[in-house]
Motif scaffolding. Structure first.
Motif, PDB file in Angstrom:
ATOM      1  N   CYS A  14       0.832  -1.203   0.000  1.00 33.44           N
ATOM      2  CA  CYS A  14       0.000   0.000   0.000  1.00 33.44           C
ATOM      3  C   CYS A  14       0.867   1.253   0.000  1.00 33.44           C
ATOM      4  CB  CYS A  14      -0.913  -0.013   1.228  1.00 33.44           C
ATOM      5  SG  CYS A  14      -2.279   1.136   1.144  1.00 33.44           S
ATOM      6  N   ASP A  15       0.470   2.226  -0.803  1.00 32.59           N
ATOM      7  CA  ASP A  15       1.175   3.498  -0.909  1.00 32.59           C
ATOM      8  C   ASP A  15       0.833   4.375   0.299  1.00 32.59           C
ATOM      9  OD1 ASP A  15       2.121   6.020  -1.567  1.00 32.59           O
ATOM     10  OD2 ASP A  15       1.520   5.888  -3.661  1.00 32.59           O
ATOM     11  N   ALA A  16       1.844   4.817   1.030  1.00 35.20           N
ATOM     12  CA  ALA A  16       1.612   5.643   2.221  1.00 35.20           C
ATOM     13  C   ALA A  16       0.912   6.952   1.884  1.00 35.20           C
ATOM     14  CB  ALA A  16       2.944   5.942   2.913  1.00 35.20           C
ATOM     15  N   MET A  17       1.010   7.385   0.624  1.00 36.38           N
ATOM     16  CA  MET A  17       0.463   8.685   0.247  1.00 36.38           C
ATOM     17  C   MET A  17      -1.043   8.666  -0.020  1.00 36.38           C
ATOM     18  SD  MET A  17       3.485  10.393  -2.058  1.00 36.38           S
ATOM     19  CE  MET A  17       3.593   9.085  -3.259  1.00 36.38           C
ATOM     20  N   ILE A  18      -1.683   7.486  -0.008  1.00 39.11           N
ATOM     21  CA  ILE A  18      -3.131   7.473  -0.242  1.00 39.11           C
ATOM     22  C   ILE A  18      -3.905   7.845   1.013  1.00 39.11           C
ATOM     23  CG2 ILE A  18      -2.873   5.702  -2.003  1.00 39.11           C
ATOM     24  CD1 ILE A  18      -4.245   3.749  -0.124  1.00 39.11           C
ATOM     25  N   GLY A  19      -3.213   7.941   2.139  1.00 37.59           N
ATOM     26  CA  GLY A  19      -3.833   8.452   3.359  1.00 37.59           C
ATOM     27  C   GLY A  19      -4.938   7.580   3.901  1.00 37.59           C
ATOM     28  N   GLN A  20      -6.060   8.220   4.293  1.00 35.66           N
ATOM     29  CA  GLN A  20      -7.133   7.503   4.966  1.00 35.66           C
ATOM     30  C   GLN A  20      -7.849   6.511   4.060  1.00 35.66           C
ATOM     31  OE1 GLN A  20      -9.771   9.809   7.376  1.00 35.66           O
ATOM     32  NE2 GLN A  20      -8.185  11.248   8.015  1.00 35.66           N
ATOM     33  N   GLU A  21      -7.669   6.618   2.754  1.00 40.91           N
ATOM     34  CA  GLU A  21      -8.282   5.665   1.833  1.00 40.91           C
ATOM     35  C   GLU A  21      -7.710   4.262   2.029  1.00 40.91           C
ATOM     36  OE1 GLU A  21     -10.661   4.103  -1.155  1.00 40.91           O
ATOM     37  OE2 GLU A  21     -10.793   5.971  -0.001  1.00 40.91           O
ATOM     38  N   SER A  22      -6.574   4.178   2.701  1.00 33.19           N
ATOM     39  CA  SER A  22      -5.947   2.879   2.938  1.00 33.19           C
ATOM     40  C   SER A  22      -6.855   1.930   3.698  1.00 33.19           C
ATOM     41  CB  SER A  22      -4.637   3.056   3.714  1.00 33.19           C
ATOM     42  OG  SER A  22      -4.893   3.653   4.978  1.00 33.19           O
ATOM     43  N   VAL A  23      -7.734   2.466   4.563  1.00 30.96           N
ATOM     44  CA  VAL A  23      -8.633   1.601   5.333  1.00 30.96           C
ATOM     45  C   VAL A  23      -9.601   0.887   4.405  1.00 30.96           C
ATOM     46  CG1 VAL A  23     -10.392   3.363   5.818  1.00 30.96           C
ATOM     47  CG2 VAL A  23     -10.083   1.466   7.390  1.00 30.96           C
ATOM     48  N   ASN A  24     -10.072   1.565   3.346  1.00 29.32           N
ATOM     49  CA  ASN A  24     -10.983   0.944   2.385  1.00 29.32           C
ATOM     50  C   ASN A  24     -10.260  -0.065   1.503  1.00 29.32           C
ATOM     51  OD1 ASN A  24     -13.184   2.542   3.262  1.00 29.32           O
ATOM     52  ND2 ASN A  24     -12.502   4.231   1.979  1.00 29.32           N
ATOM     53  N   VAL A  25      -9.020   0.257   1.121  1.00 29.71           N
ATOM     54  CA  VAL A  25      -8.233  -0.661   0.300  1.00 29.71           C
ATOM     55  C   VAL A  25      -7.939  -1.946   1.066  1.00 29.71           C
ATOM     56  CG1 VAL A  25      -6.019  -1.002  -0.870  1.00 29.71           C
ATOM     57  CG2 VAL A  25      -7.197   1.192  -1.061  1.00 29.71           C
ATOM     58  N   ALA A  26      -7.464  -1.805   2.307  1.00 28.58           N
ATOM     59  CA  ALA A  26      -7.150  -2.980   3.123  1.00 28.58           C
ATOM     60  C   ALA A  26      -8.387  -3.824   3.362  1.00 28.58           C
ATOM     61  CB  ALA A  26      -6.546  -2.537   4.456  1.00 28.58           C
ATOM     62  N   ARG A  27      -9.517  -3.174   3.631  1.00 23.66           N
ATOM     63  CA  ARG A  27     -10.753  -3.904   3.892  1.00 23.66           C
ATOM     64  C   ARG A  27     -11.232  -4.639   2.635  1.00 23.66           C
ATOM     65  NH1 ARG A  27     -14.450   0.167   5.587  1.00 23.66           N
ATOM     66  NH2 ARG A  27     -13.467   0.055   7.647  1.00 23.66           N
ATOM     67  N   SER A  28     -11.143  -3.983   1.485  1.00 25.16           N
ATOM     68  CA  SER A  28     -11.605  -4.584   0.228  1.00 25.16           C
ATOM     69  C   SER A  28     -10.811  -5.830  -0.127  1.00 25.16           C
ATOM     70  CB  SER A  28     -11.510  -3.563  -0.909  1.00 25.16           C
ATOM     71  OG  SER A  28     -12.370  -2.466  -0.688  1.00 25.16           O
ATOM     72  N   PHE A  29      -9.491  -5.759   0.012  1.00 25.34           N
ATOM     73  CA  PHE A  29      -8.660  -6.927  -0.292  1.00 25.34           C
ATOM     74  C   PHE A  29      -8.872  -8.029   0.738  1.00 25.34           C
ATOM     75  CE2 PHE A  29      -6.349  -4.157  -3.191  1.00 25.34           C
ATOM     76  CZ  PHE A  29      -5.918  -5.039  -4.166  1.00 25.34           C
ATOM     77  N   ASN A  30      -8.914  -7.651   2.011  1.00 25.46           N
ATOM     78  CA  ASN A  30      -8.996  -8.655   3.072  1.00 25.46           C
ATOM     79  C   ASN A  30     -10.323  -9.412   3.056  1.00 25.46           C
ATOM     80  OD1 ASN A  30      -7.588  -9.838   5.330  1.00 25.46           O
ATOM     81  ND2 ASN A  30      -9.074  -8.857   6.669  1.00 25.46           N
ATOM     82  N   GLU A  31     -11.395  -8.749   2.623  1.00 22.89           N
ATOM     83  CA  GLU A  31     -12.691  -9.407   2.558  1.00 22.89           C
ATOM     84  C   GLU A  31     -12.731 -10.474   1.473  1.00 22.89           C
ATOM     85  OE1 GLU A  31     -15.382  -6.199   1.967  1.00 22.89           O
ATOM     86  OE2 GLU A  31     -15.598  -5.756   4.117  1.00 22.89           O
ATOM     87  N   ARG A  32     -11.960 -10.271   0.400  1.00 25.63           N
ATOM     88  CA  ARG A  32     -11.986 -11.192  -0.732  1.00 25.63           C
ATOM     89  C   ARG A  32     -10.854 -12.201  -0.690  1.00 25.63           C
ATOM     90  NH1 ARG A  32     -13.776  -6.204  -2.153  1.00 25.63           N
ATOM     91  NH2 ARG A  32     -15.525  -6.021  -3.607  1.00 25.63           N
ATOM     92  N   ILE A  33      -9.687 -11.737  -0.271  1.00 23.88           N
ATOM     93  CA  ILE A  33      -8.515 -12.610  -0.190  1.00 23.88           C
ATOM     94  C   ILE A  33      -7.879 -12.391   1.175  1.00 23.88           C
ATOM     95  CG2 ILE A  33      -6.287 -13.196  -1.215  1.00 23.88           C
ATOM     96  CD1 ILE A  33      -7.306 -11.763  -3.745  1.00 23.88           C
ATOM     97  N   PRO A  34      -8.019 -13.329   2.098  1.00 22.68           N
ATOM     98  CA  PRO A  34      -7.466 -13.149   3.445  1.00 22.68           C
ATOM     99  C   PRO A  34      -5.973 -12.802   3.402  1.00 22.68           C
ATOM    100  CG  PRO A  34      -8.887 -15.064   3.377  1.00 22.68           C
ATOM    101  CD  PRO A  34      -8.727 -14.605   1.952  1.00 22.68           C
ATOM    102  N   LEU A  35      -5.636 -11.652   3.961  1.00 25.96           N
ATOM    103  CA  LEU A  35      -4.257 -11.171   3.950  1.00 25.96           C
ATOM    104  C   LEU A  35      -3.514 -11.635   5.195  1.00 25.96           C
ATOM    105  CD1 LEU A  35      -5.087  -7.497   2.912  1.00 25.96           C
ATOM    106  CD2 LEU A  35      -4.301  -9.309   1.393  1.00 25.96           C
ATOM    107  N   THR A  36      -2.210 -11.783   5.070  1.00 24.72           N
ATOM    108  CA  THR A  36      -1.391 -12.167   6.219  1.00 24.72           C
ATOM    109  C   THR A  36      -0.438 -11.056   6.650  1.00 24.72           C
ATOM    110  OG1 THR A  36       0.364 -13.124   4.846  1.00 24.72           O
ATOM    111  CG2 THR A  36      -1.435 -14.593   5.477  1.00 24.72           C
TER     112      THR A  36
END
Length: 254
Positions: A198-220
């Motif tokens: 994840c790019d540190a510069m996307i700021g608070q949008e990172s919460v949506n990105v992490a949630r979207s990926f984790n819901e579909r593909i469990p992240l480690t």
């Protein structure tokens, strides 16, 4: 608390996470009996309620960031698999090479797998990075990303490599076509590690990105890139708090 709230929001910590953090600190601080003398390194020191409040904030931040770095699962036999996922432009390809270099330092024999067949010159970029590290890069023209990743495991074993790093494709935004391809790779290869870059510069949008990926593909795990710029890095809190991930900062100097 207002000062702390402003600092967290300015550092791109997501609003709801900031709100929860402040509530936890407030609950602990209210009505707390403050010791004005403490022992530190065999010395007795005077402390103030302000010092106690700072300690509560410190402890809550530590708790927010999780139990600490847990490391990668490299117990796969005969090859441990690491799957890199994330949006386009987050730095997956470069980070895959940095991760390979880190593994070399720890005595591993990694192989890079060029599974991004869509971005122009992505395969060539990975081959150039692999050549600079003197490690093999597996690619196959005309094959689909799931096929490339599945075949790379056999190739890694033949070359004596014990770690394979999949450099998968990204998109500008999360879409079902991307997720379906990643799901197929996961089903075919069963990687021990799935790392969100994840790019540190996307700021608070990172919460949506992490949630979207984790819901579909469990992240480690989670790798935050571009921290050597002017980004404050609060995005990391979203991945840890919301998706429950372990964190590995990307050291640009590596």
């Amino acid at each position: 608390l207002k000062i702390v709230r402003v600092s967290l929001l300015e550092a791109d910590v997501e609003f709801n996470i900031t709100k929860s953090f402040l509530e936890n600190v407030k609950t602990q601080a209210l009505g707390e009996t403050v010791q004005v003398r403490v022992k530190h390194k065999d010395k007795k020191l005077k402390v103030s309620p302000g010092d106690h409040f700072i300690r509560l904030c410190h402890d809550e931040l530590t708790k927010l960031m999780g139990p600490g770095e847990t490391g990668l699962n490299l117990k796969g036999s005969p090859v441990s698999l690491i799957m890199m996922v994330g949006l386009q432009g987050s730095g997956k390809t470069t980070t895959a090479a940095k991760l390979a270099k880190l593994l070399i330092k720890s005595g591993k024999r990694p192989m890079l797998v060029a599974a991004d067949v869509y971005r122009p010159a992505a395969v060539d970029q990975l081959k150039t990075l692999g050549a600079s590290l003197n490690i093999p890069v597996y690619s196959e023209a005309g094959a689909t990303p799931p096929e490339i990743c599945a075949k790379s495991v056999t190739q890694a074993t033949a070359l004596g490599c014990n770690v394979a790093i999949f450099d998968t494709a990204g998109r500008i935004t999360v879409d079902e076509a991307l997720m379906e391809e990643l799901r197929q790779i996961q089903q075919l290869t069963a990687p021990q590690n799935v790392l969100l870059v994840c790019d540190a510069m996307i700021g608070q949008e990172s919460v949506n990105v992490a949630r979207s990926f984790n819901e579909r593909i469990p992240l480690t795990g989670f790798i935050l890139t571009k921290l050597d710029g002017d980004a404050r890095g609060g995005a990391v809190c979203a991945a840890v708090y919301d998706a429950g991930l372990s964190v590995q900062p990307d050291d640009a100097r590596s």
